[in-house]
Design a protein around this motif. Structure first.
Motif, PDB file in Angstrom:
ATOM      1  N   GLU A 142       0.862  -0.659  -0.191  1.00 56.49           N
ATOM      2  CA  GLU A 142       0.535  -0.166  -0.105  1.00 56.49           C
ATOM      3  C   GLU A 142       1.094   1.640  -0.078  1.00 56.49           C
ATOM      4  O   GLU A 142       0.320   2.421  -1.170  1.00 56.49           O
ATOM      5  N   VAL A 143       1.673   1.305   0.838  1.00 54.04           N
ATOM      6  CA  VAL A 143       3.059   2.031   0.415  1.00 54.04           C
ATOM      7  C   VAL A 143       3.274   2.752  -0.563  1.00 54.04           C
ATOM      8  O   VAL A 143       3.343   3.872  -1.069  1.00 54.04           O
ATOM      9  N   LEU A 144       3.465   1.077  -1.584  1.00 50.07           N
ATOM     10  CA  LEU A 144       3.795   1.469  -2.354  1.00 50.07           C
ATOM     11  C   LEU A 144       3.633   2.257  -4.117  1.00 50.07           C
ATOM     12  O   LEU A 144       3.506   3.394  -4.527  1.00 50.07           O
ATOM     13  N   LYS A 145       2.246   2.508  -2.985  1.00 50.44           N
ATOM     14  CA  LYS A 145       1.096   3.097  -4.302  1.00 50.44           C
ATOM     15  C   LYS A 145       1.038   4.212  -3.997  1.00 50.44           C
ATOM     16  O   LYS A 145       0.937   5.434  -4.475  1.00 50.44           O
ATOM     17  N   GLY A 169       4.179  12.941   2.263  1.00 50.08           N
ATOM     18  CA  GLY A 169       3.440  12.549   0.764  1.00 50.08           C
ATOM     19  C   GLY A 169       2.604  11.590   1.607  1.00 50.08           C
ATOM     20  O   GLY A 169       1.525  11.500   0.696  1.00 50.08           O
ATOM     21  N   ILE A 170       2.525  10.280   1.806  1.00 47.97           N
ATOM     22  CA  ILE A 170       1.980   9.682   2.227  1.00 47.97           C
ATOM     23  C   ILE A 170      -0.094   9.468   2.600  1.00 47.97           C
ATOM     24  O   ILE A 170      -0.775  10.193   2.013  1.00 47.97           O
ATOM     25  N   LEU A 171       0.247  11.050   3.281  1.00 54.08           N
ATOM     26  CA  LEU A 171      -0.692  11.957   4.160  1.00 54.08           C
ATOM     27  C   LEU A 171      -1.699  12.402   3.769  1.00 54.08           C
ATOM     28  O   LEU A 171      -2.985  12.671   3.078  1.00 54.08           O
ATOM     29  N   ALA A 172      -0.588  13.536   2.347  1.00 57.06           N
ATOM     30  CA  ALA A 172      -1.481  14.145   1.871  1.00 57.06           C
ATOM     31  C   ALA A 172      -2.482  13.291   1.053  1.00 57.06           C
ATOM     32  O   ALA A 172      -3.371  13.956   0.367  1.00 57.06           O
ATOM     33  N   TYR A 173      -1.491  12.336  -0.515  1.00 62.52           N
ATOM     34  CA  TYR A 173      -2.325  11.379  -0.926  1.00 62.52           C
ATOM     35  C   TYR A 173      -3.472  10.693  -0.002  1.00 62.52           C
ATOM     36  O   TYR A 173      -5.126  10.763  -0.983  1.00 62.52           O
ATOM     37  N   GLN A 217      -5.761  10.337  -3.907  1.00 65.54           N
ATOM     38  CA  GLN A 217      -5.611   9.928  -4.953  1.00 65.54           C
ATOM     39  C   GLN A 217      -4.289   9.309  -4.512  1.00 65.54           C
ATOM     40  O   GLN A 217      -3.611   8.932  -3.647  1.00 65.54           O
ATOM     41  N   THR A 218      -3.360   9.115  -5.961  1.00 66.01           N
ATOM     42  CA  THR A 218      -1.829   8.216  -5.636  1.00 66.01           C
ATOM     43  C   THR A 218      -0.911   9.136  -6.853  1.00 66.01           C
ATOM     44  O   THR A 218      -1.731  10.053  -7.941  1.00 66.01           O
ATOM     45  N   PRO A 219      -0.031   9.358  -6.727  1.00 67.60           N
ATOM     46  CA  PRO A 219       1.006   9.692  -7.429  1.00 67.60           C
ATOM     47  C   PRO A 219       0.983   9.640  -9.483  1.00 67.60           C
ATOM     48  O   PRO A 219       0.639   7.963  -9.951  1.00 67.60           O
ATOM     49  N   THR A 220       0.907  10.378  -9.900  1.00 67.33           N
ATOM     50  CA  THR A 220       0.564   9.275 -11.652  1.00 67.33           C
ATOM     51  C   THR A 220       1.907  10.202 -12.145  1.00 67.33           C
ATOM     52  O   THR A 220       2.624  10.348 -11.276  1.00 67.33           O
ATOM     53  N   GLU A 221       2.092  10.369 -13.092  1.00 65.23           N
ATOM     54  CA  GLU A 221       3.161  10.796 -14.773  1.00 65.23           C
ATOM     55  C   GLU A 221       2.652  11.917 -14.101  1.00 65.23           C
ATOM     56  O   GLU A 221       3.450  12.310 -15.063  1.00 65.23           O
ATOM     57  N   LEU A 253       7.748  20.906   8.088  1.00 67.14           N
ATOM     58  CA  LEU A 253       7.576  20.270   6.781  1.00 67.14           C
ATOM     59  C   LEU A 253       6.644  20.441   6.142  1.00 67.14           C
ATOM     60  O   LEU A 253       5.161  20.592   6.324  1.00 67.14           O
ATOM     61  N   MET A 254       7.219  21.493   4.635  1.00 67.00           N
ATOM     62  CA  MET A 254       5.510  21.436   3.735  1.00 67.00           C
ATOM     63  C   MET A 254       5.979  20.420   2.179  1.00 67.00           C
ATOM     64  O   MET A 254       6.915  20.854   2.525  1.00 67.00           O
ATOM     65  N   CYS A 255       4.955  20.387   1.600  1.00 66.36           N
ATOM     66  CA  CYS A 255       4.875  19.757   1.037  1.00 66.36           C
ATOM     67  C   CYS A 255       3.493  20.335  -0.287  1.00 66.36           C
ATOM     68  O   CYS A 255       2.798  20.850   0.429  1.00 66.36           O
ATOM     69  N   ALA A 256       4.152  20.126  -1.623  1.00 63.06           N
ATOM     70  CA  ALA A 256       2.854  20.456  -2.259  1.00 63.06           C
ATOM     71  C   ALA A 256       2.283  19.809  -3.311  1.00 63.06           C
ATOM     72  O   ALA A 256       3.393  19.314  -4.213  1.00 63.06           O
TER      73      ALA A 256
END
Length: 154
Positions: free
Chosen positions: A15-18, A78-82, A87-91, A147-150
């Motif tokens: 699941e982490v890898l997703k 990043g995991i928490l944001a997704y 959502q999940t990471p995309t190209e 920390l900050m992410c966007a």
């Protein structure tokens, strides 16, 4: 960072890898122990002597580089944001680590340690997510930071 939560939301490595685009040798989250969308996430990173950083980072006294501890916390954000946006990471789009404040290191992390990564969402403003992060070993804080992410188009 969890408060009286009787049912844990966990994620195994699959699941982490997703939810992270990172892969060896830069995947720094092994498992998510618990999370609550739009609130907090607790994860673990098992620190092994076989990590690629150790042969060159004090070979006679291996120490996990602080920047990798911060990166592990950033991956947890990043995991928490997704998870929070379903959502999940995309190209076409990724969450990037965009800022760090008040980073402090309290003690070294060495092979055999298990890092507990705790991130708590403190604010979202104009697409910037801000978190408080703690990394602990055996219940002792080894690193803390804001920390900050966007999300950005690739």
């Amino acid at each position: 960072m969890q408060e009286g939560n009787d049912s844990l939301n966990s994620m195994d490595i699959y699941e982490v890898l997703k939810h992270l685009p990172h892969r060896y040798p830069f995947l720094l989250v092994d498992r998510v122990i618990d999370y609550k969308v739009n609130d907090y996430l607790t994860a673990i990173k098992n620190v092994s002597y076989n990590e690629p950083c150790f042969p060159g980072h004090f070979p006679h006294r291996p120490v996990m580089p602080g920047v990798l501890i911060l990166e592990a916390l950033a991956q947890a954000t990043g995991i928490l944001a997704y998870k929070s946006t379903a959502q999940t990471p995309t190209e076409k789009s990724l969450y990037y680590f965009v800022g760090i404040d008040k980073a402090r290191f309290k003690q070294p992390v060495v092979p055999g340690d298990q890092l507990t990564l705790e991130v708590k969402l403190t604010r979202t403003l104009r697409g910037i997510w801000k978190f408080d992060g703690l990394a602990c070993v055996d219940g002792k804080v080894v690193c803390e930071a804001e920390l900050m992410c966007a999300e950005r188009d690739v």
